[in-house]
Scaffold this active site. Sequence first.
Site, short mmCIF file in Angstrom:
data_model
loop_
_atom_site.label_atom_id
_atom_site.label_comp_id
_atom_site.label_asym_id
_atom_site.label_seq_id
_atom_site.Cartn_x
_atom_site.Cartn_y
_atom_site.Cartn_z
N SER A 94 2.05 1.20 -3.76
CA SER A 94 0.80 1.09 -4.49
C SER A 94 0.62 2.26 -5.47
CB SER A 94 -0.36 0.99 -3.48
OG SER A 94 -1.52 0.49 -4.10
N ASP A 223 -0.30 -10.69 -2.94
CA ASP A 223 -0.96 -9.38 -3.00
C ASP A 223 -2.34 -9.54 -3.63
OD1 ASP A 223 -1.77 -6.73 -3.66
OD2 ASP A 223 0.32 -6.07 -3.75
N HIS A 252 -0.53 -7.03 0.22
CA HIS A 252 -0.37 -5.70 -0.37
C HIS A 252 0.18 -4.71 0.66
CE1 HIS A 252 -1.04 -2.56 -3.28
NE2 HIS A 252 -1.77 -1.87 -2.44
#
Length: 272
Positions: A94, A223, A252
Site C-alpha cells: 500500500s 481491492d 487490499h
Amino acid sequence: MKITAKDGTEIYYKDWGTGQPIMFHHGWPLSSDDWDAQLMFFLQKGYRVIAHDRRGHGRSSQGSANHNMETYAADVAELTEFLDLKDAIHVGHSTGGGEVIHYVNKYGKGRVAKAVLVSAVTPLMVKTENNPDGVPMEVFDEIRLNTATNRAQYFEDFTMPFYGFNREGAKISQGIRDNWWRQGMMGGINAHYYGIAAFSEFDFSEDLKNVDIPVLVLHGEDDQIVPFEISGKKAVTLLKNGKLISYPGFPHGMPATEAATINADILSFIQS
C-alpha cells in the site's frame, strides 16, 4: 531497536536472521507488525528480514513534522545505510509500496536487487486532470475527517473493506481486525492525518519509469482501498522491468488474509 533520523525522529526497526536482506515497508496507518506472516516465512527460508515502523507510526517517535513521502524515503535511506544493506529486496504494501519505489529511484542505486509492490498506491491515487480515473479528493477528505475526529471507531470500521470482510460469504477473522486496530491506535493521530496526502497525492510515475531493477507488482482484483484498475494494472505499464500478478477476489489486506499465496509468489520472484 531504533535509529535516530537527521531531524531527531526515532525510527523503530526489527532486524532478524542472516543471508540476503529483505526489507518490508508497511501500509497506512499500521506498523512493522503487519508483516508477521512474511517475516516468519522468509526468516525460516534463510533470509535476513528487516521491517521498520514509519515515523509517527507504531513504536517510532510521534514528532509533529515531516509526515510526507520525501521524508519517508529519506528515513529508509538512513536506515539502509546504517544497516549497510546491499543486494537487498524491498517489499512494500500500500503506502509502503510507494515508499519502496521512491526510495529505490532516489537512494537505492547499488543497494537494491529487486522490489515488490503489494496492493501499492502507485502510480497516483487521487483524481486529477492528468489522472481522470483516479479516486475523487472527497474520498480522501472523508478519511481525513474521520481520522481526525473519530479515529478509534473509524479504524474499527475500516478493517471490513480493507480485508474484504464485507463481501458475501467472507470468513471474518476477529483477530486480524483487532490486530489492525491495535497497530493503528499505536501511531500518532497527526502522522496518520498528514500521511493521507502522502499516499493519495504523491505521483510515483517518474519513479516507476526510472527504476531499472526487476519489480514484481502484486494486486488483488477486489481491492476496495486501492483499486486495481488505477494502481497495479497501470503501474506495471510504466516499469522497464515489471511483472504483474493479479488475484481475482483478493482484498487490499491480502498479505495477512492470503499470506501463503503472496509469500510463495514473492519467494519465486526473489529466486528467479
